[in-house]
Design a protein around this motif. Structure first.
Motif, PDB file in Angstrom:
ATOM      1  N   ALA A  53      13.630  20.461  12.319  1.00  0.00           N
ATOM      2  CA  ALA A  53      12.384  20.516  13.094  1.00  0.00           C
ATOM      3  C   ALA A  53      12.715  21.051  14.490  1.00  0.00           C
ATOM      4  CB  ALA A  53      11.778  19.121  13.201  1.00  0.00           C
ATOM      5  N   TYR A  94      12.018  21.461  18.351  1.00  0.00           N
ATOM      6  CA  TYR A  94      11.365  20.826  19.503  1.00  0.00           C
ATOM      7  C   TYR A  94      11.502  21.726  20.736  1.00  0.00           C
ATOM      8  CZ  TYR A  94      11.533  16.626  16.585  1.00  0.00           C
ATOM      9  OH  TYR A  94      11.379  15.719  15.566  1.00  0.00           O
ATOM     10  N   PRO A  96      13.210  21.582  23.582  1.00  0.00           N
ATOM     11  CA  PRO A  96      14.538  21.958  24.074  1.00  0.00           C
ATOM     12  C   PRO A  96      15.304  22.880  23.120  1.00  0.00           C
ATOM     13  CG  PRO A  96      14.170  19.601  24.320  1.00  0.00           C
ATOM     14  CD  PRO A  96      13.041  20.129  23.482  1.00  0.00           C
ATOM     15  N   ASP A  97      14.835  23.011  21.886  1.00  0.00           N
ATOM     16  CA  ASP A  97      15.580  23.812  20.901  1.00  0.00           C
ATOM     17  C   ASP A  97      15.242  25.299  20.975  1.00  0.00           C
ATOM     18  OD1 ASP A  97      16.399  21.310  20.091  1.00  0.00           O
ATOM     19  OD2 ASP A  97      14.954  21.188  18.446  1.00  0.00           O
ATOM     20  N   LYS A 145      15.218  29.002  22.144  1.00  0.00           N
ATOM     21  CA  LYS A 145      16.251  29.803  22.786  1.00  0.00           C
ATOM     22  C   LYS A 145      15.874  31.256  22.559  1.00  0.00           C
ATOM     23  CE  LYS A 145      21.274  29.466  22.598  1.00  0.00           C
ATOM     24  NZ  LYS A 145      22.359  28.937  21.795  1.00  0.00           N
ATOM     25  N   GLN A 185      13.878  23.015  31.329  1.00  0.00           N
ATOM     26  CA  GLN A 185      13.973  21.718  30.656  1.00  0.00           C
ATOM     27  C   GLN A 185      14.233  20.678  31.721  1.00  0.00           C
ATOM     28  OE1 GLN A 185      16.555  21.683  27.184  1.00  0.00           O
ATOM     29  NE2 GLN A 185      17.167  19.613  27.664  1.00  0.00           N
ATOM     30  N   ARG A 205      24.937  22.321  20.346  1.00  0.00           N
ATOM     31  CA  ARG A 205      23.578  22.873  20.469  1.00  0.00           C
ATOM     32  C   ARG A 205      23.580  24.334  20.921  1.00  0.00           C
ATOM     33  NH1 ARG A 205      18.972  20.188  20.668  1.00  0.00           N
ATOM     34  NH2 ARG A 205      18.246  21.564  22.330  1.00  0.00           N
ATOM     35  N   THR A 210      20.834  22.663  16.486  1.00  0.00           N
ATOM     36  CA  THR A 210      19.933  21.928  17.387  1.00  0.00           C
ATOM     37  C   THR A 210      19.369  20.668  16.746  1.00  0.00           C
ATOM     38  OG1 THR A 210      18.166  23.399  16.697  1.00  0.00           O
ATOM     39  CG2 THR A 210      19.303  23.964  18.737  1.00  0.00           C
ATOM     40  N   LYS A 234      19.945  16.148  18.956  1.00  0.00           N
ATOM     41  CA  LYS A 234      18.943  16.239  20.019  1.00  0.00           C
ATOM     42  C   LYS A 234      19.522  15.871  21.378  1.00  0.00           C
ATOM     43  CE  LYS A 234      15.989  17.786  18.275  1.00  0.00           C
ATOM     44  NZ  LYS A 234      16.059  19.062  17.487  1.00  0.00           N
ATOM     45  N   THR A 235      18.872  16.370  22.409  1.00  0.00           N
ATOM     46  CA  THR A 235      19.262  15.998  23.766  1.00  0.00           C
ATOM     47  C   THR A 235      18.136  15.187  24.386  1.00  0.00           C
ATOM     48  OG1 THR A 235      19.739  16.850  25.968  1.00  0.00           O
ATOM     49  CG2 THR A 235      18.504  18.319  24.520  1.00  0.00           C
ATOM     50  N   TYR A 269      12.377  12.589  16.919  1.00  0.00           N
ATOM     51  CA  TYR A 269      13.386  13.034  17.886  1.00  0.00           C
ATOM     52  C   TYR A 269      14.624  12.135  17.884  1.00  0.00           C
ATOM     53  CZ  TYR A 269      14.822  15.933  21.801  1.00  0.00           C
ATOM     54  OH  TYR A 269      15.469  16.840  22.599  1.00  0.00           O
TER      55      TYR A 269
END
Lengths: 764, 288, 162
Positions: free
Chosen positions: A24, A26, A28-29, A31, A277, C30, C36, C39-40, C103
């Motif tokens: 999935a 999100y 922050p992913d 790029k 972010q 990541r 990814t 998670k962060t 998450y």
């Protein structure tokens, strides 16, 4: 043939596997090739004039692509209710953490370093942090010239540091005081709560060569973001595409712009994709959180325990900008009477500017604060009248046909049944009292949001169904529930339905995911869209089957003549026929604007949310033990009953209730964003204390179903009430256990211990 | 931008040579559980990281006749689960269970924890109660220091820039000795609001207290001994009355400092309560 | 900036990378490897969302410098399903609605795996304790505990220890 009944069944999440496998995507992913990273410079002062900003040194840092300050960005003020928020602080900073400049650089560390190199000359101004002080004479004015701000909501009452005020009255309060045998007065105060979603805010924006903005953001409301961006960027909405990523928790904190506009402006300036972010510390000092609140309550009752009259004053500390403050104050006002018949009342609820970050929506806004005050106050009155807290509440409970605070006629009132149910599962009447252990009770009446939802149901060539919507599932499970609703309407197994949450280009409009509205309102839209599709299918099938359309029904993926069941055609055949011979691609569509409810117009002033399409109800019983030496409170048992109207998915319903209760438990016991002179002293998840798994008490849940006329199959939202309950229930249980009434949250061991000591000293 | 360099040391000698050369420009990286977030938030910006985590000579738990010797790189998780520790110093295994999260215990080291010198750390008061000694090694030699003398201020220790903490020596509990660590924190897995490490040794014949150490953490810049409270107990039979008196003495002698976990006033109350609870538990022989 | 060579194995694949001294394992997973699924959340070791297994141990990848992971075997959420079949824990999380926003899920599942590898029959309290380095803000934990409990005794030996 029995319908393939799927409403009320435990159906697995449609997004479960991709979340369990880590694919999935999100915020922050995201790029992109050539992407820049952005960082903002935050004001180190809570209230200061910005004399001079010098970016020269920062700009020289290798890797820095651009730096924007207030003079470089559109000179517009935006805001959800009051247009009071500049893109970047220019003349003055109104809270510590407010962005003054944004940097885009090739690396995040370079952007960070550059932000530190920007030199700013400030002239400190006298700040004000307390909403009561902010109302006083001589308090520093946080927005000079606020009267000139435009308002997105009509009829807001604004003056001085007040950016919104709801006034409601009913009956004749003066007469009420005369009729009362006893009068009780209390003051409550509640802390700032951080949403605490684990996913940080993360936004990526880019402009294409046609000047079209594309923006990926973790948001609860793609269309709201698009509208705000249109206003700030000066772009028509059809040139902005907002793509919602998977949302790693929202709880109201991702309904509005946070840094989307910074990324968009930097992308426009640099011609490159820009990502921003936030760090946890930025999240806790710049983005929104739950309003802290001070509540004064005064209630007159008869000796027999009948409520006669109430006066309530609520001060919501909304921080440096209004945000949703005026709406939160209104929701507080609407909730402060609780589910109790109150013949006479006067409510005054204010949203007040202070020099803190902008507080806004958080799960159960206004209601959580008001619920703690109202239900603690109710408990005190019951105790002092020597009435059982349950009996006292039952004596005053509203029922169908009563009116709400704003004069809306109540229907499908679920509180009575919920209260009976929680009394039963907790064995309230036979509860055992032992030393330093106690029981508390709490009721909740809250409201949900309606507004606009629209849905598109597409029948593909092979007869499979595809639901396309613009309502984000931020975890609560709406996409699953909506798949079930469509499955129910089309009599098709739910796992054969695909749900796509589209972006603002591809999905039909939805107001956003908040206020318990998606299952409720989008649920209705999905039913409407399915029915629209069926009308088209029946009309196509009527010609082929030579049966009148009104005779047709859809059962088990077959359309057949009710009177003549052998006349039937499969969805697959019909779809193929439509696509290639007659009619074209079948598409059901709908748009539903929830009905506006009548209310007592003349008794309500300045309230942006005077009525609701449905109220929500829940009750809770809590058992605690208190360590008298340390003040430590241990929540032993929670019994919670929630009215779902009609439960669509028991797993999802339970999940909402269990999660909400734990969030409410954190609010009750530990959670507080602590301010010291405008500075947040605990902007991290170590010192800001959310509950862990070991903090989970035993929780027993019951669900009642009092069907609401406006909801799909009678359903209403269940997401908000669970958060409203624990604070008052626990505070009431502490009183029962050790005899102290604590009117301030959170109920930390320290606060409990000193309350006990004060109580002991008073008795001497 | 400031460049940070990295060396992975293979032996204690390599570590001490590096320290000799770079001094306070270098920072030792053990498990990294405290240091990495500081680097990330730019609160620590050393020129050189000396990663000692592969130095095999610093990883051991050994029993000698009178002591347990623990290598500085022993992780919290090893302390929690090691059979020697469980058998001989269950106080440490119990203390570890309440320390941070399993992920952090998996990598965080005993030595790293002590050198980070968080005033609210759990390890220090427990080791102080046990009378542990620390072995510090530099290129020029080794020295030994009691844990009690190790802490100087908030996040500050007596370690010199050229030294590495190599070993923790803990005397084994005598036959009638008991040691416990009790902690008060808001959610149970939190930073301590107060932590009390206690060691008590009673005389076999008279049941009087022969030796006592009451060590209080999270009340000031460094963990401290409640010496006046100890004096109340030492040489006497531990009774409800002496326990109450010791609690009062401790409250008088310690002036706690407010932190994010609790105010000074609250900590003051807790000192009395927790000294009493610790004494009660330790003297009844419960090894909590 | 000086670059350092880093060799490590992630989900069974050997990598040789160049990193800065200040980069964390989370950055490597990541940003360098684009995995990814890790998670962060807080970047300070508080939330547990970035938990991965290092030589079988649950660790927070934001608290480990990349260079500390030299030669280590890392398992991330992407490496858990085998041949398209979900790990029993992943199945259990999906079936029990132990996922809401999702998450915290990769970190929760990997921490749970470490627990079950150590202790195949944990009690509810064992699970609560072991998972108390991982925040979940949505579920209130109950369904996560239900999910982990349902995987007893550990099924699917073929998943074994990585």
């Amino acid at each position: 043939m029995a319908k393939n009944e799927i409403i009320g069944r435990p159906f697995a999440r449609v997004d479960g596997r991709r979340k369990a496998c880590g694919d999935a995507v999100y915020g922050p992913d995201i790029k992109m090739p050539g992407m820049l990273h952005a960082k903002f410079l935050a004001s180190p002062y809570p209230h200061a004039r910005i004399v001079h900003v010098d970016t020269e040194k920062a700009e020289k840092l290798s890797g820095v692509k651009t730096i924007l300050t207030a003079k470089d960005v559109p000179q517009v003020c935006w805001g959800l209710m009051v247009k009071d928020t500049p893109v970047l602080a220019g003349d003055k900073a109104r809270f510590m953490g407010e962005p003054l400049a944004v940097v885009a650089a090739t690396k995040r560390e370079i952007a960070e370093e550059a932000a530190e190199l920007i030199q700013v000359e400030y002239e400190e101004l006298k700040p004000v942090f307390d909403p009561e002080e902010a109302l006083g004479p001589g308090a520093p004015l946080i927005h000079e010239g606020a009267e000139a701000y435009a308002c997105a909501m009509p009829g807001l009452i604004r003056y001085g540091n007040v950016c919104g005020q709801t006034k409601i009255s009913g009956g004749d309060p003066e007469q009420g005081w005369r009729e009362s045998d006893l009068i009780f007065e209390d003051r409550f105060s509640t802390p700032v709560q951080h949403h605490g979603f684990i996913e940080p805010h993360a936004v990526t924006a880019r402009f294409d060569s046609n000047g079209r903005l594309e923006i990926w953001t973790s948001t609860q409301a793609i269309f709201a973001i698009r509208m705000a961006l249109g206003e700030i960027m000066g772009l028509p909405l059809n040139r902005i595409r907002v793509i919602g990523t998977e949302v790693g928790g929202g709880f109201g904190g991702k309904t509005d712009i946070t840094v989307e506009h910074f990324c968009a402006l930097l992308a426009r300036m640099t011609g490159k994709p820009v990502k921003m972010q936030l760090t946890r510390s930025e999240m806790m000092t710049y983005t929104s959180a739950r309003h802290g609140c001070v509540i004064h309550l005064k209630t007159g009752v008869k000796k027999d325990g009948k409520i006669v009259t109430r006066e309530a004053r609520l001060l919501f500390d909304t921080g440096g900008y209004a945000g949703h403050g005026p709406g939160v104050a209104a929701l507080g006002a609407n909730t402060i009477l609780g589910p109790y018949r109150t013949p006479h009342f006067k409510i005054d609820s204010l949203s007040v500017y202070t020099n803190k970050m902008n507080f806004s929506f958080m799960r159960g806004p206004g209601g959580v604060q008001a619920g703690f005050a109202c239900e603690s106050h109710m408990d005190r009155i019951a105790r002092e009248l020597n009435l059982d807290p349950l009996d006292f509440r039952i004596k005053n409970l509203i029922s169908d046909g009563d009116t709400s605070a704003t004069g809306q006629r109540m229907e499908a009132v679920g509180i009575q049944e919920a209260l009976n149910s929680v009394a039963k599962i907790s064995n309230w009447k036979q509860r055992k009292k032992s030393k330093n252990r106690g029981w508390g009770l709490c009721c909740c009446q809250y409201e949900l949001v309606g507004m606009t939802s629209s849905a598109l149901v597409k029948l593909s060539e092979d007869g499979s169904l595809h639901l396309v919507i613009g309502a984000i599932d931020h975890g609560q499970g709406s996409s699953t529930v909506l798949a079930q609703i469509l499955a129910q309407e089309m009599d098709i197994p739910a796992d054969q339905i695909a749900v796509t949450v589209g972006d603002t280009d591809t999905a039909p409009y939805d107001t956003g995911t908040f206020g318990d509205r998606v299952t409720f309102n989008m649920g209705n839209a999905v039913i409407e869209a399915a029915r629209d599709l069926k009308v088209q299918l029946f009309s196509g099938a009527a010609a082929m089957l030579e049966s009148p359309a009104e005779n047709l029904e859809l059962v088990g993926q077959m359309i057949r003549d009710r009177d003549n069941p052998e006349k039937a055609i499969s969805l697959l055949e019909l779809a193929m026929g439509s696509y290639f011979f007659q009619g074209g691609a079948p598409m059901g569509k709908s748009t539903v604007l929830a009905p506006f409810q009548a209310y007592a117009y003349e008794k309500v002033e300045g309230n942006p949310y005077p009525a609701t399409p449905a109220h929500t109800y829940a009750c809770q019983v809590v058992e605690v033990s208190v360590d008298r030496d340390t003040g430590m409170v241990r929540v032993e048992n929670i019994y919670s009953c929630h009215d779902a109207g009609r439960m669509i998915n028991p797993l999802g319903t339970e999940g909402q209730i269990q999660g909400g209760i734990m969030m409410g438990l954190g609010y009750a016991l530990w959670e507080e964003v602590v301010f010291d002179g405008g500075r947040v002293t605990n902007p991290n998840l170590i010192d800001y204390k959310m509950p862990f798994a070991i903090n989970q008490p035993k929780i027993r849940i019951a669900v009642t179903e009092t069907k609401t006329p406006n909801g799909p199959y009678g359903a209403r939202g269940v997401g908000n009430p669970p958060v409203l309950l624990p604070a008052a229930a626990i505070a009431n249980a502490i009183h029962d256990a050790v005899g102290v009434r604590i009117r301030e949250l959170p109920l930390t061991p320290e606060r409990v211990l000193f309350s006990l000591k004060r109580e002991a000293a008073n008795k001497k | 931008m400031k460049d940070m360099r990295y060396i992975r040391a293979a032996s204690v000698t390599e570590v001490t040579d590096c320290l000799k050369k770079y001094g306070d420009k270098a920072k030792i990286l053990a498990g990294g559980q405290s240091l990495v977030p500081l680097l990330r938030q730019r609160l620590a910006r050393p020129g050189l990281l000396i990663d000692i985590s592969r130095v095999a000579d610093l990883k051991f738990i050994r029993k000698t006749k009178n002591t347990l010797k623990i290598g500085a790189l022993t992780t919290h998780r090893q302390l929690e689960t090691d059979p020697l520790i469980r058998e001989h110093l269950p106080i440490l295994a119990d203390m570890e269970k309440q320390l941070a999260s399993v992920q952090i215990r998996n990598l965080g080291t005993l030595g790293g924890n002590l050198c980070h010198a968080d005033p609210a750390g759990d390890v220090a008061p427990a080791l102080m109660a046990l009378g542990a000694k620390l072995k510090l090694i530099s290129a020029t030699g080794a020295r030994t220091m009691s844990v009690e003398n190790f802490f100087k201020d908030f996040f500050e220790t007596a370690i010199r820039p050229d030294e590495v903490l190599a070993e923790i020596d803990i005397p084994l509990l005598p036959d009638l000795g008991h040691a416990i660590y009790i902690k008060h924190s808001s959610r149970g897995v939190d930073t301590a609001i107060i932590g009390v490490g206690t060691f008590i040794l009673k005389d076999h014949d008279t049941d009087t207290c022969k030796e006592i150490r009451l060590c209080v953490g999270a009340v000031g810049p460094v963990p401290i001994r409640a010496k006046n409270a100890e004096a109340v107990i030492r040489g006497k039979v531990v009774t409800g009355k002496t326990i109450a008196e010791a609690g009062k003495k401790a409250r008088e002698e310690i002036s706690p400092v407010s932190d994010l976990q609790g105010s000074a006033e609250y900590k003051k109350e807790l000192i009395e309560v927790f000294i009493q609870r610790a004494l009660k538990a330790a003297s009844s022989g419960r090894r909590k | 900036m000086k670059k350092y060579k880093l060799c490590l194995t992630v989900n069974g694949i050997d990598y040789m990378l160049e990193v800065n001294a200040g980069e964390t394992l989370q950055d490597v997973i990541r940003d360098h490897l684009n995995l990814t699924g890790t998670k962060t959340g807080c970047d300070s070791g508080a939330c547990g969302a970035c938990t991965v297994l290092m030589d079988g141990m649950a660790i927070k990848s934001c608290l480990v410098l990349a260079l500390q992971a030299e030669g280590r075997k890392i398992l991330t959420i992407e490496g858990l399903a085998q041949d398209g079949a979900l790990h029993p824990l992943q199945e259990a999380f999906v079936e029990n609605w132990a996922i809401q926003c999702g998450y915290c899920t990769p970190g929760m599942i990997l921490t749970s795996k470490a627990l079950l590898d150590e202790n195949p029959n944990p009690s509810g309290d064992d699970i609560r304790m072991y998972l108390s380095g991982n925040f979940c803000r949505c579920t209130g934990y109950q369904k996560i505990i239900d999910a982990v409990s349902s995987v007893r005794p550990l099924q699917g030996g073929r998943h074994g220890k990585k």
